[in-house]
Design an enzyme around this catalytic site. Structure first.
Site, PDB file in Angstrom:
ATOM      1  N   ASP A  16       0.891  -1.160   0.000  1.00  0.00           N
ATOM      2  CA  ASP A  16       0.000   0.000   0.000  1.00  0.00           C
ATOM      3  C   ASP A  16       0.931   1.212   0.000  1.00  0.00           C
ATOM      4  O   ASP A  16       1.605   1.487   1.000  1.00  0.00           O
ATOM      5  CB  ASP A  16      -0.897   0.014   1.240  1.00  0.00           C
TER       6      ASP A  16
ATOM      7  N   ILE B  87       0.449   4.439  -0.018  1.00  0.00           N
ATOM      8  CA  ILE B  87       0.067   5.418   1.016  1.00  0.00           C
ATOM      9  C   ILE B  87      -1.205   4.911   1.656  1.00  0.00           C
ATOM     10  O   ILE B  87      -2.301   5.004   1.080  1.00  0.00           O
ATOM     11  CB  ILE B  87      -0.147   6.825   0.423  1.00  0.00           C
TER      12      ILE B  87
END
Ligand code: IPD
Length: 272
Positions: free
Chosen positions: A93, A95
């Site tokens: 991920d 952010i």
């Protein structure tokens, strides 16, 4: 001749290096100014140019360091890089906590985990604003700044500070909000910090006692889930289902049953 499987420690070393560089890029891009580049599932589910640039950087770094591994990423999905050959899959991920990132709130993180044959064995979560970094390897414990992490020893649900989060679909949020209305009288308080990976790491170090959420994707859960487990939390779904998109409950063993019972009664994994 096939090369031997890398150890969790070897994978963690790579994860830390890649995540640190990625967090530095995200930090720099935030300082330069950030705006919404696109929306995804709903109008509130935003992507910034930094989400894409940071994931691209991670993909390129992993392709250079581990060309035979596959990668699952939030922005570019599963086909973005690498091959199926090595048994290692990275889950990124770029952010986590994109809305916090957009608003300049200090709870967003790069989350990077390595799976071997379908089991997460190494993970790092690095706060983009503060540089706090949580790491774990399967069987090797959870760590921050050289200190081994242990979850809360709270045993009374009524004294527990419980973190949670909300999805982007308004109908799902309405269901999640109803669950909170019925849960909050039975706990110390609720926290909604806005980045699932950080919530899990906070639970790992006892900054909150427990965490639950419906609707997490693999990239929200992979690294933080390992950090939480390695710090002693039980991380599961409801009614014997493993932790996953329907529900993630992360709680110290003594709190898991009472929190699970409340959430099951409230059908927290149900609804849209
Ligand atoms: C979101 C955050 C949020 C959680 C959502 C996630 P994103 O991830 O982790 O705290 O409540 O379920 O989707 O969109 O910021 O990467």
């Amino acid at each position: 001749m096939t090369s031997p499987a890398p150890t969790p420690q070897e994978l963690l070393k790579i994860a830390i290096e890649v995540a640190r560089n990625a967090a530095e890029t995200a930090h720099r891009m935030r300082a330069e100014g950030v705006s919404v580049a696109a929306t995804k599932s709903t109008v509130t589910d935003v992507v910034t140019a930094a989400d894409r640039a940071v994931e691209r950087q991670v993909l390129d770094a992993l392709a250079a360091l581990r060309p035979d591994d596959s990668v699952l990423g939030e922005e570019y999905g599963g086909d973005a890089a690498g091959g199926p050959g090595s048994g290692v899959r990275w889950i990124v991920d770029p952010i986590d906590g994109t809305v916090n990132y957009l608003y300049g709130l200090p709870h967003s993180a790069v989350s990077l985990a390595a799976e071997v044959d379908g089991t997460v064995v190494a993970g790092v979560v690095r706060n983009i604003s503060t540089g706090d970094e949580w790491t774990a390897t399967a069987g090797g414990g959870a760590w921050r700044g050289g200190e081994r992490l242990r979850c809360s020893t709270e045993t009374d649900l009524g004294q527990a500070l419980v973190a949670t989060g909300f999805g982007y679909d308004p109908r799902r949020r309405a269901h999640q909000a109803r669950v909170v209305v019925d849960l909050i009288p039975h706990v110390r308080d609720i926290r909604r910090l806005g980045a699932a990976a950080i919530d899990l790491c906070y639970a790992a170090e006892g900054r909150v006692d427990a965490y639950y959420e419906k609707g997490l994707a693999a990239w929200d859960l992979a690294a933080g889930g390992l950090v939480a487990r390695e710090a002693g939390l039980r991380v599961d779904g409801l009614r014997g289902v493993p932790a996953g998109p329907d529900m993630v409950v992360a709680a110290p063993p003594a709190l898991f049953e009472p929190l699970h019972a409340r959430l099951a009664d409230l059908d927290a994994s149900g609804g849209p």
